[in-house]
Write a protein that holds these residues in place. Structure first.
Motif, mmCIF file in Angstrom:
data_model
loop_
_atom_site.group_PDB
_atom_site.id
_atom_site.type_symbol
_atom_site.label_atom_id
_atom_site.label_comp_id
_atom_site.label_asym_id
_atom_site.label_seq_id
_atom_site.Cartn_x
_atom_site.Cartn_y
_atom_site.Cartn_z
ATOM 1 N N UNK A 220 0.869 -1.158 0.000
ATOM 2 C CA UNK A 220 0.000 0.000 0.000
ATOM 3 C C UNK A 220 0.919 1.225 0.000
ATOM 4 N N UNK A 221 0.617 2.216 -0.842
ATOM 5 C CA UNK A 221 1.448 3.425 -0.904
ATOM 6 C C UNK A 221 0.548 4.638 -0.712
ATOM 7 N N UNK A 222 0.935 5.479 0.244
ATOM 8 C CA UNK A 222 0.146 6.684 0.489
ATOM 9 C C UNK A 222 1.063 7.894 0.573
ATOM 10 N N UNK A 223 0.617 9.024 0.056
ATOM 11 C CA UNK A 223 1.450 10.219 0.182
ATOM 12 C C UNK A 223 1.229 10.890 1.537
ATOM 13 N N UNK A 224 2.183 11.665 1.986
ATOM 14 C CA UNK A 224 1.979 12.513 3.168
ATOM 15 C C UNK A 224 2.631 13.860 2.913
ATOM 16 N N UNK A 225 2.173 14.840 3.624
ATOM 17 C CA UNK A 225 2.629 16.204 3.402
ATOM 18 C C UNK A 225 4.049 16.381 3.929
ATOM 19 N N UNK A 226 4.883 17.030 3.150
ATOM 20 C CA UNK A 226 6.220 17.387 3.628
ATOM 21 C C UNK A 226 6.335 18.913 3.611
ATOM 22 N N UNK A 227 7.426 19.440 4.153
ATOM 23 C CA UNK A 227 7.539 20.897 4.312
ATOM 24 C C UNK A 227 8.739 21.436 3.546
ATOM 25 N N UNK A 228 8.556 21.628 2.259
ATOM 26 C CA UNK A 228 9.630 22.113 1.381
ATOM 27 C C UNK A 228 9.233 23.496 0.870
ATOM 28 N N UNK A 229 9.995 24.034 -0.081
ATOM 29 C CA UNK A 229 9.707 25.400 -0.553
ATOM 30 C C UNK A 229 8.746 25.424 -1.747
ATOM 31 N N UNK A 230 8.391 24.265 -2.249
ATOM 32 C CA UNK A 230 7.408 24.145 -3.344
ATOM 33 C C UNK A 230 6.434 23.030 -2.941
ATOM 34 N N UNK A 231 5.284 22.902 -3.628
ATOM 35 C CA UNK A 231 4.372 21.801 -3.272
ATOM 36 C C UNK A 231 5.110 20.455 -3.298
ATOM 37 N N UNK A 232 4.990 19.720 -2.206
ATOM 38 C CA UNK A 232 5.775 18.484 -2.094
ATOM 39 C C UNK A 232 5.060 17.462 -1.220
ATOM 40 N N UNK A 233 5.419 16.222 -1.418
ATOM 41 C CA UNK A 233 4.857 15.152 -0.601
ATOM 42 C C UNK A 233 5.881 14.038 -0.437
ATOM 43 N N UNK A 234 5.728 13.309 0.659
ATOM 44 C CA UNK A 234 6.553 12.127 0.854
ATOM 45 C C UNK A 234 5.681 10.904 0.631
ATOM 46 N N UNK A 235 6.271 9.713 0.758
ATOM 47 C CA UNK A 235 5.492 8.496 0.531
ATOM 48 C C UNK A 235 5.718 7.488 1.652
ATOM 49 N N UNK A 236 4.599 6.915 2.083
ATOM 50 C CA UNK A 236 4.632 5.841 3.064
ATOM 51 C C UNK A 236 4.331 4.541 2.319
#
Ligand SMILES: [Zn+2]
Ligand SMILES: [Zn+2]
Length: 291
Positions: free
Chosen positions: A124-140
């Motif tokens: 299962x792959x889900x994105x999560x919010x990250x805190x960068x200088x442009x729209x970004x996401x991480x992955x679980x």
């Protein structure tokens, strides 16, 4: 078990480390996280089959994370790929690929589907919010829990008949002599492994919450301590270690290493003071992730 290949562990500009690309494999499933310039060349030169990739997940559209993607997809087309390719990433990824393909006169001959989450029988792959200088996401990425027979208990009770075991595994009751065996007494849940990949990020709560208890956290560690990483929306090695400690991760991979560092001993020392289970992966190294 999940296999993680560190294809490109650098960040920003290429150095002896390639630009961000991480491959996650589970049986027949293969997922690429980020695709910096040169990713397909590194994969092909090292006999990593690009055609087997089912899902590509892009954290954000900074060049070092995405410029390898149009060319990788075009090579898949050239090799006559027919299988569907799943893509995950920020909103603008679709437009970026559309324009890239238009201006390079390419039309993929295989289906491409943009998805916001992915799930099959194994992962299962889900994105999560990250805190960068442009729209970004991480992955679980989570391996689905599996249900197995409690071999120890079966052994203890002297149950060796495979037909009985098959029934129990199938969730059915079995009569053995005078006894009725209930399947729930003989099944154990084997927890799947979990990993989180941040891409580029400052340390932030949404990363900590999403990466809670993961077996492996791949966290931005662009700089050593002493540099104000916040100016660039990145993290230092100590900041990455603090996130791993807060999240109670099992292991921390320090990634997105700036090209300015020829050695990473200092960076690793700084991180290990806070989170002892830190390591700096080398390009083309891999890890078997087990519970
Ligand atoms: Zn980057
Ligand atoms: Zn970035």
């Amino acid at each position: 078990m999940i296999k993680v290949y560190f294809i490109g562990t650098g960040g920003g500009a290429p150095s002896r480390r390639g630009l961000p690309a991480y491959l996650v494999k589970k049986d027949g499933f293969s997922m690429l996280m980020d695709c910096g310039e040169g990713t397909q060349i590194t994969m092909i030169k090292n006999s990593i089959n690009i055609m087997r990739v089912n899902l590509i997940a892009i954290t954000h559209l900074h060049a070092d994370h995405v410029l390898g993607l149009p060319s990788l997809i075009q090579t898949m087309g050239m090799y006559d790929r027919k299988e569907k390719l799943y893509l995950m990433g920020p909103e603008s990824l679709k437009e970026f690929l559309k324009v890239s393909f238009e201006h390079t006169y390419f039309r993929p001959g295989f289906p491409i589907e943009f998805v916001s989450t992915y799930e099959d029988k194994k992962v299962r792959v889900r994105p999560f919010k990250t805190c960068h200088v442009v729209p970004s996401q991480g992955f679980l990425v989570e391996e689905i829990d599996s249900i197995n027979l409690d071999v120890e208990r079966l052994k203890r009770e002297g149950i060796t008949d495979w037909r009985v075991m098959r029934e129990l595994k199938g969730g059915r009751e079995v009569k053995v002599g005078e006894r009725t065996l209930k399947s729930e007494d003989y099944l154990v849940v084997k927890r799947g492994v979990r990993l989180a990949y941040t891409g580029d990020t400052r340390p932030c709560d949404s990363v900590i919450n999403s990466a809670k208890g993961v077996d492996l956290l791949l966290h931005d560690s662009t700089f050593e301590d002493g540099i104000d990483a916040s100016e660039y929306g990145h993290s230092t090695s100590s900041e990455a270690a603090l996130v791993a400690r807060e999240a109670e991760a099992r292991r921390l991979a320090l990634i997105h290493i700036s090209s300015r560092y020829k050695k990473t001993d200092e960076m690793l020392k700084q991180a290990r003071k806070i989170f002892p289970m830190s390591f700096v992966p080398e390009d083309l190294s891999f890890l078997n992730l087990r519970v």
